[in-house]
Write a protein that holds these residues in place. Structure first.
Motif, PDB file in Angstrom:
ATOM      1  N   ALA A  51      78.928  -4.124  -2.141  1.00 28.33           N
ATOM      2  CA  ALA A  51      78.287  -2.802  -2.063  1.00 28.33           C
ATOM      3  C   ALA A  51      79.251  -1.697  -2.459  1.00 28.33           C
ATOM      4  O   ALA A  51      78.884  -0.742  -3.144  1.00 28.33           O
ATOM      5  CB  ALA A  51      77.751  -2.560  -0.662  1.00 28.33           C
ATOM      6  N   ALA A  52      80.510  -1.833  -2.040  1.00 30.00           N
ATOM      7  CA  ALA A  52      81.506  -0.819  -2.399  1.00 30.00           C
ATOM      8  C   ALA A  52      81.763  -0.797  -3.896  1.00 30.00           C
ATOM      9  O   ALA A  52      81.897   0.260  -4.517  1.00 30.00           O
ATOM     10  CB  ALA A  52      82.805  -1.082  -1.636  1.00 30.00           C
ATOM     11  N   VAL A  53      81.812  -1.987  -4.510  1.00 30.72           N
ATOM     12  CA  VAL A  53      82.030  -2.046  -5.955  1.00 30.72           C
ATOM     13  C   VAL A  53      80.845  -1.454  -6.699  1.00 30.72           C
ATOM     14  O   VAL A  53      81.006  -0.694  -7.661  1.00 30.72           O
ATOM     15  CB  VAL A  53      82.269  -3.511  -6.393  1.00 30.72           C
ATOM     16  N   GLU A  54      79.632  -1.787  -6.242  1.00 30.09           N
ATOM     17  CA  GLU A  54      78.443  -1.227  -6.890  1.00 30.09           C
ATOM     18  C   GLU A  54      78.417   0.293  -6.771  1.00 30.09           C
ATOM     19  O   GLU A  54      78.093   1.000  -7.728  1.00 30.09           O
ATOM     20  CB  GLU A  54      77.192  -1.833  -6.257  1.00 30.09           C
ATOM     21  N   ALA A  55      78.762   0.791  -5.564  1.00 24.82           N
ATOM     22  CA  ALA A  55      78.788   2.247  -5.368  1.00 24.82           C
ATOM     23  C   ALA A  55      79.831   2.900  -6.263  1.00 24.82           C
ATOM     24  O   ALA A  55      79.602   3.975  -6.827  1.00 24.82           O
ATOM     25  CB  ALA A  55      79.060   2.574  -3.903  1.00 24.82           C
TER      26      ALA A  55
END
Length: 202
Positions: free
Chosen positions: A14-18
């Protein structure tokens, strides 16, 4: 950790996508706001040019002097522009030009091939340039626009041009500079005088 567990792990996805999506969304939102500001400014300029051309063309006479609060005083239209252009900061980057053009007949050829054509003169009979503060001065600058309506014999036309410097927001100015930086927008409107031909200012 074995290799199969490594490929199945989803910690931090999720952090990478954000990190990937959020900057794109921010730039997209900035672009939408910039486009809105641009088209709003353009629409206000078009409306102001139309309003001034319509007002000038309805006068039976136009007076060169003040006090710039009557519709038949040409300087009144320069004084009205800051109000017509709100909320755009017209006083710090806008200007107004009003001209009156007449037609002339040009003859080409000779004998049986002789033809007479009616065209707009490029040099105006009179002109006024008003800056963003509303102060107006006389000017006779050649008109080089090509969007004038088709001329008739002994015709006259009022040409109103509105100019406005468009500057982007500070947050996006670095990117806007790469696309050409601040630019001067132009809107024009044309009206044939309704009563007198307004060939000269009184």
């Amino acid at each position: 950790m074995n290799i199969r567990h490594f490929f199945r792990a989803d910690h931090g996805i999720a952090a990478v996508e954000a990190a990937i999506v959020l900057p794109l969304m921010v730039f997209f939102a900035m672009g939408v706001v910039e486009l809105y500001q641009y088209f709003r400014t353009d629409a206000l300029m078009t409306r102001a040019a139309f309003s001034v051309a319509d007002g000038v063309s309805m006068q039976q006479d136009l007076f060169d002097g003040g006090p710039c609060n009557l519709s038949d005083h040409v300087c009144t239209y320069g004084a009205l522009m800051p109000d017509l252009m709100r909320p755009v900061d017209y006083q710090n980057g806008g200007s107004l030009q009003i001209r009156l053009l007449k037609t002339e007949n040009i003859t080409t050829g000779s004998g049986q091939n002789k033809q007479t054509k009616t065209v707009w003169k490029t040099m105006p009979e009179w002109g006024k340039r008003c800056d963003g503060s509303g102060a107006c001065v006389n000017f006779k600058q050649e008109y080089t626009g090509t969007e004038t309506p088709a001329p008739n014999d002994n015709d006259t036309i009022v040409i109103v041009e509105v100019f406005q410097t468009f500057e982007p927001f500070v947050i996006s100015s670095r990117y806007w500079q790469a696309l050409g930086g601040p630019r001067t927008l132009r809107a024009a409107s044309f009206y044939r005088p309704r009563f007198d031909d307004l060939n000269a200012l009184q």
